[in-house]
Design a protein around this motif. Structure first.
Motif, short mmCIF file in Angstrom:
data_model
loop_
_atom_site.label_atom_id
_atom_site.label_comp_id
_atom_site.label_asym_id
_atom_site.label_seq_id
_atom_site.Cartn_x
_atom_site.Cartn_y
_atom_site.Cartn_z
N LYS A 9 0.80 -1.22 0.00
CA LYS A 9 0.00 0.00 0.00
C LYS A 9 0.84 1.28 0.00
N ILE A 10 1.95 1.25 0.72
CA ILE A 10 2.75 2.45 0.93
C ILE A 10 4.23 2.08 0.93
N ILE A 11 5.05 2.91 0.29
CA ILE A 11 6.49 2.76 0.43
C ILE A 11 7.13 4.15 0.53
N ILE A 12 8.23 4.21 1.26
CA ILE A 12 9.07 5.40 1.30
C ILE A 12 10.44 4.95 0.84
N VAL A 13 10.96 5.61 -0.20
CA VAL A 13 12.24 5.21 -0.78
C VAL A 13 13.19 6.40 -0.76
N GLU A 14 14.32 6.24 -0.09
CA GLU A 14 15.37 7.25 -0.15
C GLU A 14 16.35 6.83 -1.24
N GLN A 21 11.00 1.06 -9.03
CA GLN A 21 10.82 0.97 -7.58
C GLN A 21 9.40 1.30 -7.15
N LEU A 22 8.55 1.69 -8.09
CA LEU A 22 7.20 2.10 -7.75
C LEU A 22 6.29 0.91 -7.45
N LEU A 23 5.18 1.20 -6.77
CA LEU A 23 4.14 0.20 -6.58
C LEU A 23 3.38 0.05 -7.89
N SER A 24 2.11 -0.32 -7.86
CA SER A 24 1.34 -0.59 -9.07
C SER A 24 1.03 0.68 -9.86
N ASP A 25 0.45 0.50 -11.05
CA ASP A 25 0.00 1.64 -11.86
C ASP A 25 -1.05 2.45 -11.13
N ASP A 26 -1.74 1.81 -10.21
CA ASP A 26 -2.82 2.46 -9.47
C ASP A 26 -2.28 3.18 -8.22
N SER A 27 -1.00 3.50 -8.26
CA SER A 27 -0.39 4.22 -7.14
C SER A 27 -0.06 5.65 -7.56
N ASN A 48 -1.63 5.82 -13.30
CA ASN A 48 -1.38 5.29 -14.65
C ASN A 48 -0.23 5.98 -15.38
N GLU A 49 0.63 6.66 -14.64
CA GLU A 49 1.78 7.32 -15.26
C GLU A 49 3.05 6.94 -14.51
N VAL A 50 4.19 7.42 -15.01
CA VAL A 50 5.47 7.24 -14.33
C VAL A 50 6.12 8.62 -14.20
N PHE A 51 7.18 8.69 -13.42
CA PHE A 51 7.90 9.95 -13.29
C PHE A 51 8.65 10.27 -14.58
N LYS A 52 8.76 11.56 -14.88
CA LYS A 52 9.53 11.98 -16.04
C LYS A 52 11.02 11.73 -15.78
N GLN A 53 11.77 11.57 -16.87
CA GLN A 53 13.18 11.19 -16.76
C GLN A 53 13.99 12.20 -15.97
N GLU A 54 13.61 13.47 -15.98
CA GLU A 54 14.38 14.50 -15.29
C GLU A 54 14.45 14.25 -13.79
N VAL A 55 13.51 13.47 -13.25
CA VAL A 55 13.52 13.16 -11.83
C VAL A 55 14.80 12.42 -11.45
N LEU A 63 11.18 9.49 -2.09
CA LEU A 63 9.92 9.14 -2.74
C LEU A 63 8.91 8.65 -1.70
N ILE A 64 7.69 9.17 -1.81
CA ILE A 64 6.56 8.61 -1.07
C ILE A 64 5.57 8.10 -2.12
N ASN A 65 5.33 6.81 -2.14
CA ASN A 65 4.48 6.17 -3.15
C ASN A 65 3.36 5.41 -2.43
N PHE A 66 2.12 5.66 -2.82
CA PHE A 66 1.01 5.02 -2.11
C PHE A 66 -0.11 4.67 -3.08
N GLU A 67 -0.86 3.64 -2.72
CA GLU A 67 -1.98 3.20 -3.55
C GLU A 67 -3.15 4.17 -3.43
N ARG A 68 -3.95 4.23 -4.48
CA ARG A 68 -5.11 5.12 -4.51
C ARG A 68 -6.07 4.86 -3.34
N ASP A 69 -6.09 3.64 -2.84
CA ASP A 69 -6.98 3.27 -1.74
C ASP A 69 -6.89 4.26 -0.58
N LEU A 70 -5.71 4.77 -0.33
CA LEU A 70 -5.50 5.62 0.83
C LEU A 70 -6.25 6.93 0.76
#
Length: 258
Positions: A9-14, A21-27, A48-55, A63-70
């Motif tokens: 459901k949730i990840i924090i990535v340094e 490293q992302l969760l599902s497309d629905d995140s 349904n997207e990803v981060f742009k390459q400049e990131v 990074l804080i990545n979480f599912e839409r459920d939250l």
């Protein structure tokens, strides 16, 4: 809910390095980076997207990545505000020292709770909401100074979020906004690199996936809900975007539930 169970459901990535490293497309994802000029640069990853390459020019951020459920668990107005936050600007910059310190403080609370062996899901979710509400406030303050076309993008996204189940034609949204369909698509292509139809379809895909895994809705009922002419046309649409039929998608999801 234990911390080790949060990974679905949730990840924090340094030192965030790639979209792998992302969760599902629905995140949804937020990437924070403190620049050398004391600016905080924030990148948003909508559904349904990803981060742009400049990131990925730096891996020193967080990074804080979480599912839409939250956010779906909360009221519709909050969910709508979150959708707007993630879709207004892919890149957002904080310049005010007080705002940066406030964001850093909240992120610190999130990291502490995330790494706590006795972590509380409710506590984490609440602190995340506080962070998002602060970002919404800061973004809205800057939004007042943006150009007319950017405001039209926001108007379209807000309208689409409340109407897409019943209205899937570009003409409806253009009429509501008082501009032509051609002009609406020009603005959306310029700002988001997508047409109105593509954005609406992305939203349909997200909603279809959510309904399939969160309810006992049938494919026929879902096709009707999403305003498709027939079950077959919806199934073709879903398979084109996801790679499998709605039935297989739902079956595979249930198989992977621990």
């Amino acid at each position: 809910m234990k911390t080790e169970q949060w990974n679905s459901k949730i990840i924090i990535v340094e030192q965030f390095e790639s979209n792998n490293q992302l969760l599902s497309d629905d995140s949804m994802g937020i990437y924070f980076h403190l620049a050398d000029n004391n600016q905080m640069i924030i990148h948003f990853k909508p559904l349904n997207e990803v981060f742009k390459q400049e990131v990925f020019t730096t891996s020193e951020g967080l990074l804080i990545n979480f599912e839409r459920d939250l956010i779906d668990e909360d009221d519709i107005e909050y969910a709508l505000d979150v959708m707007s936050l993630f879709n207004k600007y892919p890149k957002f910059i904080l310049n005010k020292l007080l705002e940066i310190k406030q964001v850093q403080s909240i992120i610190g609370l999130l990291k502490t709770e995330y790494n706590n062996k006795e972590a509380s899901y409710i506590m984490f979710k609440t602190v995340l909401k506080v962070l998002i509400l602060h970002l919404i406030r800061y973004q809205n303050n800057q939004f007042l100074d943006q150009d007319l076309n950017q405001k039209r993008v926001f108007q379209f996204l807000e309208l689409m979020e409340t109407e897409f189940l019943n209205q899937t034609k570009t003409l409806f949204y253009a009429n509501k906004m008082g501009i032509s369909t051609k002009r609406l698509n020009q603005i959306l292509k310029e700002k988001l690199n997508l047409t109105a139809k593509q954005i609406i379809q992305q939203r349909q895909v997200t909603e279809a996936k959510r309904r399939l895994v969160k309810s006992e809705i049938t494919t026929k009922e879902l096709a009707f809900l999403l305003d498709f002419d027939s079950v077959s046309s919806f199934s073709r649409f879903f398979k084109k975007n996801i790679g499998v039929s709605p039935t297989i998608f739902k079956t595979d999801y249930k198989k992977n539930i621990p």
